[in-house]
Design an enzyme around this catalytic site. Structure first.
Site, PDB file in Angstrom:
ATOM      1  N   SER A  59      -0.399 -15.492 -24.020  1.00  0.00           N
ATOM      2  CA  SER A  59       0.236 -16.691 -23.455  1.00  0.00           C
ATOM      3  C   SER A  59       0.853 -16.308 -22.130  1.00  0.00           C
ATOM      4  O   SER A  59       1.638 -15.366 -22.063  1.00  0.00           O
ATOM      5  CB  SER A  59       1.323 -17.182 -24.411  1.00  0.00           C
ATOM      6  OG  SER A  59       2.321 -17.872 -23.707  1.00  0.00           O
ATOM      7  N   ASP A  74       3.070 -17.823 -20.529  1.00  0.00           N
ATOM      8  CA  ASP A  74       4.484 -18.222 -20.411  1.00  0.00           C
ATOM      9  C   ASP A  74       5.463 -17.154 -20.898  1.00  0.00           C
ATOM     10  O   ASP A  74       6.659 -17.274 -20.667  1.00  0.00           O
ATOM     11  CB  ASP A  74       4.757 -19.493 -21.243  1.00  0.00           C
ATOM     12  CG  ASP A  74       3.993 -20.687 -20.713  1.00  0.00           C
ATOM     13  OD1 ASP A  74       3.527 -20.600 -19.570  1.00  0.00           O
ATOM     14  OD2 ASP A  74       3.856 -21.689 -21.433  1.00  0.00           O
ATOM     15  N   ARG A 115      11.447 -23.334   7.222  1.00  0.00           N
ATOM     16  CA  ARG A 115      11.327 -24.379   6.194  1.00  0.00           C
ATOM     17  C   ARG A 115      12.012 -23.993   4.885  1.00  0.00           C
ATOM     18  O   ARG A 115      12.292 -22.829   4.637  1.00  0.00           O
ATOM     19  CB  ARG A 115       9.847 -24.630   5.896  1.00  0.00           C
ATOM     20  CG  ARG A 115       9.195 -25.496   6.948  1.00  0.00           C
ATOM     21  CD  ARG A 115       7.799 -25.918   6.555  1.00  0.00           C
ATOM     22  NE  ARG A 115       7.286 -26.841   7.572  1.00  0.00           N
ATOM     23  CZ  ARG A 115       6.066 -26.806   8.051  1.00  0.00           C
ATOM     24  NH1 ARG A 115       5.210 -25.908   7.632  1.00  0.00           N
ATOM     25  NH2 ARG A 115       5.679 -27.683   8.963  1.00  0.00           N
ATOM     26  N   HIS A 175      -3.005 -24.477 -12.487  1.00  0.00           N
ATOM     27  CA  HIS A 175      -3.876 -23.559 -13.239  1.00  0.00           C
ATOM     28  C   HIS A 175      -4.288 -22.302 -12.491  1.00  0.00           C
ATOM     29  O   HIS A 175      -4.943 -21.432 -13.066  1.00  0.00           O
ATOM     30  CB  HIS A 175      -5.089 -24.305 -13.783  1.00  0.00           C
ATOM     31  CG  HIS A 175      -4.740 -25.106 -14.989  1.00  0.00           C
ATOM     32  ND1 HIS A 175      -4.009 -26.264 -14.918  1.00  0.00           N
ATOM     33  CD2 HIS A 175      -4.961 -24.876 -16.304  1.00  0.00           C
ATOM     34  CE1 HIS A 175      -3.816 -26.732 -16.140  1.00  0.00           C
ATOM     35  NE2 HIS A 175      -4.378 -25.916 -16.998  1.00  0.00           N
ATOM     36  N   GLN A 224      -2.394 -20.066 -11.925  1.00  0.00           N
ATOM     37  CA  GLN A 224      -1.671 -19.001 -12.634  1.00  0.00           C
ATOM     38  C   GLN A 224      -2.442 -18.432 -13.814  1.00  0.00           C
ATOM     39  O   GLN A 224      -2.208 -17.311 -14.239  1.00  0.00           O
ATOM     40  CB  GLN A 224      -0.317 -19.544 -13.147  1.00  0.00           C
ATOM     41  CG  GLN A 224       0.591 -19.950 -12.029  1.00  0.00           C
ATOM     42  CD  GLN A 224       1.681 -20.918 -12.487  1.00  0.00           C
ATOM     43  OE1 GLN A 224       2.676 -20.504 -13.014  1.00  0.00           O
ATOM     44  NE2 GLN A 224       1.464 -22.200 -12.284  1.00  0.00           N
ATOM     45  N   VAL A 277       4.777   7.105  -7.137  1.00  0.00           N
ATOM     46  CA  VAL A 277       3.525   6.664  -7.762  1.00  0.00           C
ATOM     47  C   VAL A 277       3.138   7.596  -8.912  1.00  0.00           C
ATOM     48  O   VAL A 277       2.450   7.182  -9.845  1.00  0.00           O
ATOM     49  CB  VAL A 277       2.353   6.574  -6.747  1.00  0.00           C
ATOM     50  CG1 VAL A 277       2.659   5.570  -5.661  1.00  0.00           C
ATOM     51  CG2 VAL A 277       1.994   7.925  -6.167  1.00  0.00           C
ATOM     52  N   MET A 312      -4.103   5.461   0.064  1.00  0.00           N
ATOM     53  CA  MET A 312      -4.062   4.017  -0.205  1.00  0.00           C
ATOM     54  C   MET A 312      -3.243   3.743  -1.471  1.00  0.00           C
ATOM     55  O   MET A 312      -2.696   2.664  -1.652  1.00  0.00           O
ATOM     56  CB  MET A 312      -5.474   3.467  -0.372  1.00  0.00           C
ATOM     57  CG  MET A 312      -6.216   4.066  -1.550  1.00  0.00           C
ATOM     58  SD  MET A 312      -7.900   3.486  -1.697  1.00  0.00           S
ATOM     59  CE  MET A 312      -7.667   1.931  -2.478  1.00  0.00           C
TER      60      MET A 312
END
Length: 780
Positions: free
Chosen positions: A162, A164, A199, A296, A298, A526, A659
């Site tokens: 899910s 969410d 903005r 969608h 996401q 890293v 990289m």
């Protein structure tokens, strides 16, 4: 306590079906792939159920045997390859009867369901009434008494897919991290245009009943305001919001960002909409305001490295849970807590998830946040602290210096930003030290302000500059500057050098009193090789970079056929990146220093690839950590594989290089850095109070210089000195590394025989109701 054991035969004679249900989530394919391959590895027969519960009801071609090759190239695909559907038929008794009949005819008694709480509740109901369904089917003559006896019991295990992250009991559900990746890509793109035009942007993200995505997005992009259903704003929020936006502009910010969960509501449970906020800001403040509803987007795109590893680990755990289940074990969900795979009773989790909705409906918002669990609470508290407070008028007269040490990595700036702002909120003066310990010795030290660190969360690398040099050569200069700039405590953000440098400063306390100040090391590298922490800032970003590159390379190999790629990753002597990238990109082998390998192992790997080329999957991917072995270099492996594979496959070699240190930080690294930065300042503030004597700071106890690290399930402070025993200084790695126990999964998923898995931590089921404790007014 269980110990590593060979599970390669425990599934013989058993059948497992896997289905994905409800809304799709990136990473479901990784879970399906792992369930299929581990099931086959244990000797079980595995079936795909296409189109979720609808396929279970309709039967026929919807339930098909799965093979090893049928889940190849699935890891990097978003959504769910076996399809998902919202199914009304399964909610009816006749629908469940048809589904039971289809399973009995195929002799399937183990069901693995990947979906949200609705899908998992349905699975539990199916299991509860199984014997009743069998009795009805026998009565109707649809199945024989013999068939009913053979399938007398149905085992069920759930995995939560899910985006969410709305399921209680699990820190992260499959798909959440990928959804955050999509959202942050959009936020980063929007902020650049918003800055050009000064903005205000309002962004609506998914989350009808759960504000997790909105909350973490707000933390990760330093939003000015967030609306989440669990904690609606105070009654006169309109006025507060306008004041906040003006204050941000006055501090020099050229833009405002407001994040909204789609389920945003006020205290009276009236929805707060995007348009409502847009009209308020543009009419009351006259700001140029735009709104974007993400929708969608996401759910789409390729899964992040975290979701692939999570899905793979959960898939392994699900198969083990099914094969170890007895008729008495309650249906369970496998989930993640910290870095541990755990099993939880399914219905307890569903109950607590429902309790959150009840708490919100009854206006008990504090309870709702608490029921969501510790991770949600920490995020909420960090967000509140960094966004909702204006620095006090009265200053504390405390100076805290921040330094970056070692190699740069993504997320360092997020930690600096949150430490600076948390310090200013406490009334301290914050000092930036440029260019590592060298800068501390040379006096490259300046005050840093609130506005200076604006927008830093999304910037990769290190804005303060960083060097690998250790402090020992310049201890005298450093101690003079600590006195000169009146530094009362020090935050060191970096990799193994940060830990080593911190230790050198602590050792020098005997000689230099100026170094008797509280210090904290925040792991950021890293390589993920800092003692005292399971994770370090920057490792997630590097892992995603490697995974994306491996995806592209695999694609190239799939086109040319019969090609093996040998890829070298960073990490020094620490095999974390190579191992985790191996899991997330589906590698055939990952060579690391911590697991010594010999000519026999190399021979076995080559034979394994030659066999693989006889199947439909005609490509190979081998990872090697940069310092895995002095003699078996990447070039040597390339030569060996090229020679031995002559006539069967050809080879290519890639060294990924720097990289891996670059790029924009992932949502995880932004969020992790933000939490670590603010937590370290709060800890230092308390320590400074403890160490304040006769008008000055004096700290020389071991616990006044700590590493702040993530251990199993929580962020904890451990004295630098106490971690020395667990550190291999020659190879710059901790002596115990939690992720080594994931390596057998890599081998099983790459089709090696007789691999031992350590199931010691996960054999028992935990109870979530006890964990969340009594909640006032809640049904607990």
């Amino acid at each position: 306590m269980a110990h590593p054991k060979d599970h390669s035969k425990i599934g013989i004679g058993r059948s497992i079906a896997v289905l994905t249900s409800g809304g799709d989530a990136q990473g479901m394919n990784a879970a399906v792939r792992a369930t299929v391959r581990v099931g086959i590895y244990t000797g079980a027969k595995v079936y795909f159920v296409h189109e979720g519960y609808q396929g279970l009801v309709d039967g026929g071609d919807n339930i098909k045997p799965a093979t090893w090759e049928s889940v190849s190239m699935m890891l990097q695909l978003g959504g769910t390859v076996i399809g998902s559907a919202r199914c009304m038929d399964f909610k009816e008794k006749w629908g469940r009867l048809k589904a039971a009949c289809n399973l009995v005819k195929l002799g399937i008694t183990n069901l693995c369901v990947i979906g949200g709480d609705g899908s998992l509740t349905g699975a539990n109901q199916f299991r509860t009434e199984w014997s009743e369904l069998l009795a009805d089917l026998t009565k109707q003559g649809k199945i024989t008494a013999e068939e009913a006896k053979r399938s007398s019991h149905l085992n069920i295990v759930g995995m939560v897919g899910s985006i969410d992250n709305d399921f209680c009991g699990t820190d992260m559900t499959i798909g959440t991290d990928s959804a955050l990746h999509r959202i942050i890509e959009v936020v980063d793109a929007i902020t650049t245009t918003a800055q050009s035009h000064q903005r205000t942007f309002i962004l609506e993200v998914m989350g009808r009943h759960c504000g997790y995505l909105a909350l973490v997005t707000a933390l990760a992009c330093g939003a000015d305001w967030v609306f989440i259903p669990e904690m609606p704003p105070e009654d006169n929020w309109e006025e507060h919001l306008c004041k906040r936006l003006i204050a941000q502009r006055e501090r020099g910010s050229r833009l405002n960002v407001i994040i909204m969960a789609e389920g945003a509501q006020d205290r009276k449970q009236k929805p707060i909409t995007c348009d409502q906020v847009k009209n308020l800001v543009s009419k009351k403040l006259g700001f140029d305001t735009r709104s974007t509803v993400l929708g969608h987007v996401q759910r789409g795109g390729t899964p992040s490295a975290f979701d692939r590893i999570l899905g793979s680990r959960m898939g392994v755990e699900a198969v083990m849970a099914l094969l170890e289940a007895t008729p008495e074990t309650p249906a369970c969900v496998v989930s993640l807590s910290g870095n541990m795979a755990i099993r939880l009773p399914l219905m307890e989790c569903v109950q607590v998830t429902k309790d959150v909705t009840v708490a919100m409906a009854e206006g008990r918002f504090e309870d709702a946040v608490n029921l969501r669990g510790k991770s949600f609470q920490n995020n909420w508290n960090t967000y509140k602290m960094l966004a909702h407070v204006t620095p006090p008028e009265v200053k504390s007269n405390i100076n805290i210096a921040i330094v970056n040490v070692g190699a740069p990595c993504a997320g360092m700036n997020a930690a600096v930003r949150s430490a600076v702002r948390a310090g200013l909120i406490q009334g301290h003066q914050m000092l930036a030290v440029y260019d590592g310990f060298d800068g501390l010795a040379n006096g490259q030290i300046e005050p840093i302000t609130w506005a200076q660190v604006g927008g830093w969360t999304g910037k990769g690398g290190s804005n303060l500059g960083t060097k690998r040099h250790l402090p020992s050569k310049n201890i005298e200069q450093i101690s003079l500057n600590i006195a000169k700039f009146n530094i009362h405590s020090l935050i060191i953000i970096g990799g193994f050098e940060a830990y080593q440098g911190g230790l050198e400063l602590v050792t020098a306390r005997e000689k230099y009193e100026e170094l008797c100040i509280p210090m904290v090391v925040i792991p950021a590298t890293v390589s993920n090789n800092v003692p005292g922490s399971d994770f370090s800032i920057g490792a997630d970003t590097a892992l995603n970079t490697i995974t994306t590159t491996c995806d592209r390379i695999k694609q190239s190999a799939a086109g040319t056929k019969r090609r093996v790629f040998i890829i070298e990753t960073m990490g020094g002597y620490c095999g974390y990146l190579a191992t985790m990238a191996g899991l997330s990109s589906g590698a055939d082998a990952a060579y690391i220093y911590e697991e010594p390998f010999h000519i026999r192992d190399l021979e076995l790997n080559v034979k394994h690839l030659i066999e693989k080329m006889k199947t439909s999957v005609k490509r190979g991917l081998i990872l090697r950590n940069s310092n895995a072995n002095d003699n078996y270099t990447t070039q040597f492996l390339y030569n060996l594989y090229s020679e031995e594979g002559k006539g069967t496959f050809d080879c290519r070699m890639n060294i990924l290089g720097h990289m891996q240190q670059g790029g924009t930080p992932t949502p995880f690294d932004r969020n992790f850095g933000t939490k670590m930065g603010s937590k370290s300042v709060l800890w230092l503030t308390d320590k400074l109070k403890e160490c304040y004597r006769h008008g000055r700071i004096f700290a020389n106890t071991p616990d006044s210089a700590c590493v702040l690290g993530m251990k199993r399930r929580s962020l904890i402070f451990q004295p630098l000195a106490s971690l020395k025993e667990d550190t291999d200084f020659e190879h710059r790695i901790p002596k115990t590394e939690w992720w080594l126990k994931l390596r057998p999964i890599l081998k099983i998923l790459a089709r090696y025989e007789a691999v031992e898995i350590d199931t010691s931590e996960v054999a028992t089921m935990e109870h979530i109701i006890k964990k969340t404790g009594e909640i006032k007014g809640g049904k607990m």
